[in-house]
Design a protein around this motif. Structure first.
Motif, PDB file in Angstrom:
ATOM      1  N   ALA A 172       0.836  -1.198   0.000  1.00 19.27           N
ATOM      2  CA  ALA A 172       0.000   0.000   0.000  1.00 19.27           C
ATOM      3  C   ALA A 172       0.871   1.248   0.000  1.00 19.27           C
ATOM      4  CB  ALA A 172      -0.938  -0.009   1.200  1.00 19.27           C
ATOM      5  N   GLY A 173       2.042   1.173   0.661  1.00 15.27           N
ATOM      6  CA  GLY A 173       2.938   2.317   0.615  1.00 15.27           C
ATOM      7  C   GLY A 173       3.446   2.568  -0.787  1.00 15.27           C
ATOM      8  N   SER A 174       3.723   1.478  -1.530  1.00 16.67           N
ATOM      9  CA  SER A 174       4.213   1.671  -2.894  1.00 16.67           C
ATOM     10  C   SER A 174       3.095   2.147  -3.803  1.00 16.67           C
ATOM     11  CB  SER A 174       4.780   0.369  -3.418  1.00 16.67           C
ATOM     12  OG  SER A 174       3.736  -0.518  -3.684  1.00 16.67           O
ATOM     13  N   SER A 175       1.837   1.821  -3.442  1.00 18.76           N
ATOM     14  CA  SER A 175       0.739   2.245  -4.312  1.00 18.76           C
ATOM     15  C   SER A 175       0.562   3.761  -4.289  1.00 18.76           C
ATOM     16  CB  SER A 175      -0.557   1.593  -3.853  1.00 18.76           C
ATOM     17  OG  SER A 175      -0.426   0.215  -3.924  1.00 18.76           O
ATOM     18  N   VAL A 207      12.119  15.605 -20.215  1.00 18.78           N
ATOM     19  CA  VAL A 207      12.905  14.485 -19.697  1.00 18.78           C
ATOM     20  C   VAL A 207      12.878  14.433 -18.176  1.00 18.78           C
ATOM     21  CG1 VAL A 207      15.197  13.477 -19.601  1.00 18.78           C
ATOM     22  CG2 VAL A 207      14.373  14.462 -21.728  1.00 18.78           C
ATOM     23  N   ALA A 208      12.986  15.588 -17.521  1.00 16.87           N
ATOM     24  CA  ALA A 208      13.026  15.594 -16.057  1.00 16.87           C
ATOM     25  C   ALA A 208      11.716  15.052 -15.496  1.00 16.87           C
ATOM     26  CB  ALA A 208      13.270  17.012 -15.548  1.00 16.87           C
ATOM     27  N   LEU A 209      10.607  15.496 -16.091  1.00 19.17           N
ATOM     28  CA  LEU A 209       9.295  15.035 -15.633  1.00 19.17           C
ATOM     29  C   LEU A 209       9.141  13.538 -15.869  1.00 19.17           C
ATOM     30  CD1 LEU A 209       6.750  16.305 -14.478  1.00 19.17           C
ATOM     31  CD2 LEU A 209       5.804  16.318 -16.757  1.00 19.17           C
ATOM     32  N   GLU A 210       9.621  13.090 -17.039  1.00 21.13           N
ATOM     33  CA  GLU A 210       9.504  11.667 -17.356  1.00 21.13           C
ATOM     34  C   GLU A 210      10.299  10.831 -16.365  1.00 21.13           C
ATOM     35  OE1 GLU A 210      10.209   8.887 -21.271  1.00 21.13           O
ATOM     36  OE2 GLU A 210       9.720  10.987 -21.530  1.00 21.13           O
ATOM     37  N   ILE A 211      11.480  11.338 -15.953  1.00 23.82           N
ATOM     38  CA  ILE A 211      12.286  10.596 -14.980  1.00 23.82           C
ATOM     39  C   ILE A 211      11.554  10.522 -13.643  1.00 23.82           C
ATOM     40  CG2 ILE A 211      14.373  10.780 -13.600  1.00 23.82           C
ATOM     41  CD1 ILE A 211      15.828  11.656 -16.085  1.00 23.82           C
ATOM     42  N   ILE A 212      10.897  11.607 -13.257  1.00 24.49           N
ATOM     43  CA  ILE A 212      10.155  11.600 -11.978  1.00 24.49           C
ATOM     44  C   ILE A 212       9.014  10.587 -12.037  1.00 24.49           C
ATOM     45  CG2 ILE A 212       8.673  12.982 -10.482  1.00 24.49           C
ATOM     46  CD1 ILE A 212      10.412  15.385 -11.250  1.00 24.49           C
ATOM     47  N   PHE A 213       8.251  10.616 -13.144  1.00 25.33           N
ATOM     48  CA  PHE A 213       7.184   9.627 -13.316  1.00 25.33           C
ATOM     49  C   PHE A 213       7.756   8.218 -13.247  1.00 25.33           C
ATOM     50  CE2 PHE A 213       4.415  12.631 -16.083  1.00 25.33           C
ATOM     51  CZ  PHE A 213       3.985  13.250 -14.922  1.00 25.33           C
ATOM     52  N   TYR A 214       8.880   8.042 -13.954  1.00 25.14           N
ATOM     53  CA  TYR A 214       9.470   6.710 -14.048  1.00 25.14           C
ATOM     54  C   TYR A 214       9.845   6.186 -12.670  1.00 25.14           C
ATOM     55  CZ  TYR A 214      12.256   2.915 -15.935  1.00 25.14           C
ATOM     56  OH  TYR A 214      12.738   1.681 -16.255  1.00 25.14           O
ATOM     57  N   ILE A 215      10.450   7.073 -11.848  1.00 23.77           N
ATOM     58  CA  ILE A 215      10.865   6.628 -10.506  1.00 23.77           C
ATOM     59  C   ILE A 215       9.647   6.232  -9.683  1.00 23.77           C
ATOM     60  CG2 ILE A 215      11.912   7.393  -8.352  1.00 23.77           C
ATOM     61  CD1 ILE A 215      13.834   9.055  -9.995  1.00 23.77           C
ATOM     62  N   GLY A 216       8.561   7.022  -9.804  1.00 22.52           N
ATOM     63  CA  GLY A 216       7.350   6.679  -9.055  1.00 22.52           C
ATOM     64  C   GLY A 216       6.816   5.306  -9.441  1.00 22.52           C
ATOM     65  N   PHE A 217       6.664   5.074 -10.750  1.00 22.70           N
ATOM     66  CA  PHE A 217       6.160   3.777 -11.197  1.00 22.70           C
ATOM     67  C   PHE A 217       7.136   2.666 -10.835  1.00 22.70           C
ATOM     68  CE2 PHE A 217       3.569   6.232 -14.330  1.00 22.70           C
ATOM     69  CZ  PHE A 217       2.357   5.773 -13.878  1.00 22.70           C
ATOM     70  N   LEU A 218       8.445   2.970 -10.935  1.00 22.24           N
ATOM     71  CA  LEU A 218       9.442   1.946 -10.668  1.00 22.24           C
ATOM     72  C   LEU A 218       9.368   1.477  -9.219  1.00 22.24           C
ATOM     73  CD1 LEU A 218      11.832   0.387 -11.807  1.00 22.24           C
ATOM     74  CD2 LEU A 218      13.308   2.153 -10.924  1.00 22.24           C
ATOM     75  N   ILE A 219       9.159   2.413  -8.293  1.00 22.39           N
ATOM     76  CA  ILE A 219       9.063   2.007  -6.881  1.00 22.39           C
ATOM     77  C   ILE A 219       7.864   1.085  -6.684  1.00 22.39           C
ATOM     78  CG2 ILE A 219       8.628   2.847  -4.550  1.00 22.39           C
ATOM     79  CD1 ILE A 219      10.263   5.298  -5.238  1.00 22.39           C
ATOM     80  N   ALA A 220       6.737   1.472  -7.283  1.00 18.94           N
ATOM     81  CA  ALA A 220       5.534   0.651  -7.107  1.00 18.94           C
ATOM     82  C   ALA A 220       5.735  -0.743  -7.672  1.00 18.94           C
ATOM     83  CB  ALA A 220       4.348   1.327  -7.790  1.00 18.94           C
ATOM     84  N   PHE A 221       6.296  -0.831  -8.870  1.00 24.84           N
ATOM     85  CA  PHE A 221       6.444  -2.142  -9.487  1.00 24.84           C
ATOM     86  C   PHE A 221       7.601  -2.921  -8.876  1.00 24.84           C
ATOM     87  CE2 PHE A 221       4.538   0.147 -13.289  1.00 24.84           C
ATOM     88  CZ  PHE A 221       3.265  -0.178 -12.863  1.00 24.84           C
ATOM     89  N   ALA A 222       8.598  -2.208  -8.312  1.00 22.04           N
ATOM     90  CA  ALA A 222       9.724  -2.909  -7.704  1.00 22.04           C
ATOM     91  C   ALA A 222       9.306  -3.571  -6.408  1.00 22.04           C
ATOM     92  CB  ALA A 222      10.872  -1.950  -7.458  1.00 22.04           C
ATOM     93  N   VAL A 223       8.306  -3.001  -5.725  1.00 26.42           N
ATOM     94  CA  VAL A 223       7.811  -3.687  -4.536  1.00 26.42           C
ATOM     95  C   VAL A 223       7.006  -4.910  -4.949  1.00 26.42           C
ATOM     96  CG1 VAL A 223       6.254  -3.498  -2.593  1.00 26.42           C
ATOM     97  CG2 VAL A 223       7.841  -1.687  -3.054  1.00 26.42           C
TER      98      VAL A 223
END
Length: 498
Positions: A172-175, A207-223
């Protein structure tokens, strides 16, 4: 085109038919169980029919689309559709869920709630694999969490509350990060929200915004598909859960994370993905070795299998980040293959626990003589897990190897290094796998006990094990069956990177 709402039926039918379970009498365990199995089977048959007759394999576009305005004010659609990427996981979900409900026979306490939760998970999983709307994807993703939490905290082992709390905190934290990424992508660049996958895949972000989005999704999927260091909920959860819950966790829940990585991080955010993928490949290689060597040190049988599945997810990460045709196909094949193998291993661990009531390997031994059938199937599936040629695991890992070697993106030195590390991981896999077999089945430990008489596997358990074994060997001999589903879609995804 075909206008019959196949996917809506497949998603809504299990949970709506499952809510009728509460009208059943409280004591009718057998009736409830067969009702649930019937629902799962019907759903599996509906999906198979829809895929056989209404799905064109050579078309990389979204098919079987459905588009209903749901919330007028928010421009929110009930939007479903499948393509070559999601057809494999959906069929896997139906298959594993049917077998897991069949395997849940020993559950007698609160069996109505148990079976309803299994069906609710079924709906959430198929919904998240087939949704074409980012917010709908998020809602289905969350629909998954509550059933798992309840299944853990009510039917788990001794430390079940600890592991259930740990699971819900992690996921739930990653969500939260997932929701931030979804809203960011939906609200970027226009006045009304655009939540469609296809429009957001065609949109270009700074690019900066895309990297921020990417990190957010990456944390969720990495959990969810545990990527080190966010994997620590998994061994606890698997060590405590009832084994039919374990089958769903190992077979499908872990694959949702990998699917999300391909579906969102690769398709929607390709620039950030090509920036992040070298680091993720490094992480995946470390993960293969780390999890394999940690698995060797586990005393608990289920935790050992859990760490082995963390180690196998490393191959998926490497395949996804190799940004090559073969690598991504191999990752998709590994998703399917490990879905079968992981579920089967957890099921067998659970059935042997039902027999001997032990989870610790150093207390076991000599089980091969009283239980030859369980011993045979367990050995075959352990071989499949350590990637024996002729089984599906071998094909998948081999093709991921080829994918990383033929990748255009990396320098030769890096590729040699990564392949070397992966090879060490493949050497470590047989070590923990075979030592697990040795500690469980060989030796004389049980014959010191008086009246040590155990029942061998019954027809139900044999049926489940064999029906998982058949696709494993089938994919190992003829992997083209899976590739024919995904190969056009993979080319379409990779055309963003060239």
């Amino acid at each position: 085109m075909n206008f019959f709402p196949w996917l809506t039926i497949v998603v809504v039918f299990p949970i709506s038919a499952g809510s009728l379970i509460f009208l059943f009498p409280h004591r009718g365990n057998k009736v409830i169980r067969w009702y649930t199995i019937l629902i799962c089977l019907m759903n599996l048959l509906i999906t198979t029919y829809a895929f056989c007759y209404h799905f064109q394999l050579d078309d990389p576009l979204i098919q079987l689309t459905e588009n209903y305005k749901w919330i007028q004010f928010f421009d929110f659609y009930w939007r479903f559709g499948i393509d070559g990427l999601s057809i494999g996981p959906i069929l896997l979900t139906g298959f594993i869920t049917t077998l897991a409900t069949l395997g849940a026979q020993p559950v007698t306490r609160e069996s109505r709630l148990f079976h309803f939760l299994m069906l609710a998970m079924y709906s959430g999983q198929i919904g998240s694999f087939s949704s074409q709307d980012i917010l709908l994807f998020f809602i289905m993703w969350e629909l998954e969490l509550i059933p798992v939490y309840l299944l853990l905290s009510m039917w788990g082992g001794k430390k079940r509350l600890y592991s259930a709390t740990k699971f819900i905190l992690y996921t739930a934290g990653s969500s939260i990060f997932l929701l931030m990424g979804v809203l960011g992508i939906g609200l970027y660049g226009s006045n009304e929200p655009t939540l469609n996958f296809e429009t957001s895949a065609n949109q270009s972000y700074p690019v900066a915004l895309e990297i921020i989005f990417y990190i957010g999704f990456l944390i969720a999927f990495a959990v969810k598909s545990p990527i080190i260091p966010l994997h620590t909920w998994l061994p606890d959860t698997h060590g405590e859960a009832h084994y039919s819950t374990c089958m769903l966790l190992a077979g499908i829940l872990l694959k949702m994370g990998a699917y999300g990585l391909v579906r969102i991080n690769m398709e929607v955010l390709p620039h950030a993905h090509s920036l992040f993928s070298p680091w993720l490949i490094l992480l995946g290689a470390i993960q293969i070795i780390y999890a394999a060597s940690t698995s060797l040190g586990q005393r608990n049988l289920k935790k050992r299998i859990a760490y082995s599945s963390v180690s196998h997810m490393g191959f998926i990460i490497i395949g996804i980040c190799s940004i090559s045709d073969m690598g991504l196909n191999g990752a998709i094949l590994q998703i399917i293959s490990h879905g079968f193998i992981g579920a089967a291993l957890f099921f067998l661990a659970g059935t042997s626990y039902d027999r001997i009531r032990l989870y610790y390997l150093d207390e076991m031994g000599g089980m091969a003589i009283p239980m030859p059938k369980i011993f045979t199937v367990f050995s075959i599936l352990s071989m499949a897990s350590l990637a024996l040629p002729g089984m599906s695991g071998f094909v998948a890992e081999l093709i991921v190897f080829f994918g990383i070697i033929t990748s255009q993106k990396y320098l030769l030195m890096t590729k040699i290094l990564i392949t070397f590390v992966m090879a060490i991981g493949m050497i470590l896999t047989p070590i923990y796998s075979l030592s697990m077999l040795r500690q469980m089945f060989y030796g004389y430990k049980f014959f010191n006990k008086p009246n040590s008489f155990f029942f061998d596997s019954g027809p139900r358990e044999l049926f489940i094990s064999i029906s998982i074994l058949i696709p494993v060997i089938g994919i190992g001999i003829y992997p083209d069956f899976i590739f024919s589903l995904s190969v056009d879609k993979v080319e379409a995804i990779l055309s963003n990177f060239l």
